[in-house]
Scaffold this active site. Sequence first.
Site, PDB file in Angstrom:
ATOM      1  N   ALA A   2      35.557  36.493  31.145  1.00  0.00           N
ATOM      2  CA  ALA A   2      36.790  35.840  31.599  1.00  0.00           C
ATOM      3  C   ALA A   2      37.923  35.875  30.569  1.00  0.00           C
ATOM      4  O   ALA A   2      39.059  36.260  30.877  1.00  0.00           O
ATOM      5  CB  ALA A   2      36.466  34.408  31.995  1.00  0.00           C
TER       6      ALA A   2
ATOM      7  N   ARG B 190      39.804  42.174  39.101  1.00  0.00           N
ATOM      8  CA  ARG B 190      38.567  41.390  39.247  1.00  0.00           C
ATOM      9  C   ARG B 190      38.970  40.005  39.736  1.00  0.00           C
ATOM     10  O   ARG B 190      39.739  39.319  39.067  1.00  0.00           O
ATOM     11  CB  ARG B 190      37.799  41.313  37.908  1.00  0.00           C
ATOM     12  CG  ARG B 190      37.324  42.710  37.474  1.00  0.00           C
ATOM     13  CD  ARG B 190      36.126  42.711  36.596  1.00  0.00           C
ATOM     14  NE  ARG B 190      34.952  42.098  37.153  1.00  0.00           N
ATOM     15  CZ  ARG B 190      33.960  41.628  36.392  1.00  0.00           C
ATOM     16  NH1 ARG B 190      34.049  41.688  35.085  1.00  0.00           N
ATOM     17  NH2 ARG B 190      32.894  41.104  36.943  1.00  0.00           N
TER      18      ARG B 190
ATOM     19  N   GLN C 106      24.098  42.099  30.972  1.00  0.00           N
ATOM     20  CA  GLN C 106      24.984  41.716  29.855  1.00  0.00           C
ATOM     21  C   GLN C 106      24.253  40.857  28.817  1.00  0.00           C
ATOM     22  O   GLN C 106      24.661  40.816  27.659  1.00  0.00           O
ATOM     23  CB  GLN C 106      26.199  40.929  30.371  1.00  0.00           C
ATOM     24  CG  GLN C 106      27.176  41.743  31.199  1.00  0.00           C
ATOM     25  CD  GLN C 106      26.912  41.562  32.683  1.00  0.00           C
ATOM     26  OE1 GLN C 106      25.764  41.468  33.100  1.00  0.00           O
ATOM     27  NE2 GLN C 106      27.956  41.524  33.477  1.00  0.00           N
TER      28      GLN C 106
ATOM     29  N   ASP D  64      33.616  31.460  34.574  1.00  0.00           N
ATOM     30  CA  ASP D  64      34.709  32.371  34.925  1.00  0.00           C
ATOM     31  C   ASP D  64      35.844  31.644  35.627  1.00  0.00           C
ATOM     32  O   ASP D  64      36.991  32.105  35.618  1.00  0.00           O
ATOM     33  CB  ASP D  64      34.170  33.501  35.811  1.00  0.00           C
ATOM     34  CG  ASP D  64      33.157  34.334  35.036  1.00  0.00           C
ATOM     35  OD1 ASP D  64      31.973  33.950  35.010  1.00  0.00           O
ATOM     36  OD2 ASP D  64      33.569  35.327  34.418  1.00  0.00           O
TER      37      ASP D  64
ATOM     38  N   ASN E 252      30.072  31.112  37.524  1.00  0.00           N
ATOM     39  CA  ASN E 252      29.611  31.923  36.390  1.00  0.00           C
ATOM     40  C   ASN E 252      28.720  33.034  36.941  1.00  0.00           C
ATOM     41  O   ASN E 252      28.451  33.095  38.153  1.00  0.00           O
ATOM     42  CB  ASN E 252      28.858  31.042  35.379  1.00  0.00           C
ATOM     43  CG  ASN E 252      28.660  31.737  34.045  1.00  0.00           C
ATOM     44  OD1 ASN E 252      29.614  32.242  33.458  1.00  0.00           O
ATOM     45  ND2 ASN E 252      27.436  31.796  33.554  1.00  0.00           N
TER      46      ASN E 252
HETATM   47  O1  MRU Z   1      30.945  40.334  35.101  1.00  0.00           O
HETATM   48  P1  MRU Z   1      31.292  39.852  33.730  1.00  0.00           P
HETATM   49  O2  MRU Z   1      30.415  40.387  32.659  1.00  0.00           O
HETATM   50  O3  MRU Z   1      32.766  39.989  33.414  1.00  0.00           O
HETATM   51  O4  MRU Z   1      31.017  38.328  33.914  1.00  0.00           O
HETATM   52  C1  MRU Z   1      31.479  37.366  33.117  1.00  0.00           C
HETATM   53  C2  MRU Z   1      30.390  36.842  32.320  1.00  0.00           C
HETATM   54  O5  MRU Z   1      29.973  37.483  31.390  1.00  0.00           O
HETATM   55  C3  MRU Z   1      29.774  35.558  32.586  1.00  0.00           C
HETATM   56  O6  MRU Z   1      29.925  35.070  33.847  1.00  0.00           O
HETATM   57  C4  MRU Z   1      30.128  34.613  31.467  1.00  0.00           C
HETATM   58  O7  MRU Z   1      29.155  33.670  31.360  1.00  0.00           O
HETATM   59  C5  MRU Z   1      31.458  33.972  31.642  1.00  0.00           C
HETATM   60  S1  MRU Z   1      32.721  34.891  30.985  1.00  0.00           S
HETATM   61  C6  MRU Z   1      33.088  33.958  29.618  1.00  0.00           C
END
Ligand code: MRU
Length: 374
Positions: free
Chosen positions: A56, A95, A208, A249, A259
């Site tokens: 985010a 996104r 991730q 997010d 999230n």
């Molecule tokens: O799809 P992503 O990798 O952009 O998703 C975001 C995240 O990595 C998680 O949801 C995360 O815990 C929050 S972003 C600070």
Amino acid sequence: MKVGGIDYRTIWLSEEDNSVIRIIDQRFLPHQFVIEDLHSVAEVVQAIKEMHVRGAGLIGAAAGYGMYLAAMEAGKTDSFDKHLQHCAALLKSARPTAVNPEQAIKRQLKAIMSASTVSEKIAIAKESAISIADEDADHCRKIGLNGVSIIEQIAKKKSGATVNILTHCNAGWLAFVDYGSATAPIYEAAQRGIDVQVWVDETRPRNQGAGLTAWELINQGIPHTVITDNAGGHLMQHGLVDMVITGADRVTRSGDAANKIGTYLKALAAHDNQIPFYVALPSSTFDWNITDGVKEIRIEERSADEVKYIEGWDGNKISKVLITPSHSPAANYGFDVTPARLITGLITERGICNSNEDEILKLFPERREPSCRD
Ligand code: MRU
């Protein structure tokens, strides 16, 4: 944070050429460390969509820098405002679930519109992109300083025995400009000599956790163990998890938190086992306009191929293999919403609060009036 002893941020302006944005291209981590140069709004949009940058806070900062490139591009057209608005729409739609890009774009539009000449608009967009990135790093640093008190209390209760923390996905410095949200208190605790161990959910489909969070923790020298996404409940039942910290997010004004997909199930398991479940976020992740996260947060659906194929290092290069029957359909929901009632507390740059509207607004009183919504 450091990579091989050198300080890096995830995004910055090239020192040699101020019209170029540099990023760590996260598609290659943890196997290869690649820096990519972005020269246009189209390249920034692609980098966000295809997750060269992700998380985010970082996609918020990327959108901020994207608006700076948009101002430069708009200056070369005969309709500055039209081009700027067009780029803003592209960056916003890259996104949809995280709110940070929207906040950064709004901030940039306001700043750019406040200037009169094209060169002033470009200068102010550059300044504002840098401030958005600096603020993200600063807020995450403060989240670390605020959140560490929770880990300290648990360590004290355990008379100094290892504090086991479970995290999901990557809400580390790679998801922001620096420090991270969920990881910042952990880094601070380790620095203060607290014995911490992190359970890292692999976080299918893009892994991730296994790829990025584990790589960050290796670089910081923090003990950790990668687990399958479904292992958390078992570990909690056996007293092997002292607390959960995740990122977010988008968080509603009432404290519901979107999230990475799977977070909700961890919150349910934590609740069933009376384990504290914290969400760490900078204020740029609040969506002050909505209250019901399940009904009002748009959940990104990504390509089925991310579920059907898995990527990894084959000894020579990154390879992709099919893990389902080739004709099986797959669904790929990127995020889920954890209702506020399952969240023990929110860790922000202004302090820690319970996850409900009254308590959140005590920390952010300027958001009390409806006119102070976005
Ligand atoms: O799809 P992503 O990798 O952009 O998703 C975001 C995240 O990595 C998680 O949801 C995360 O815990 C929050 S972003 C600070």
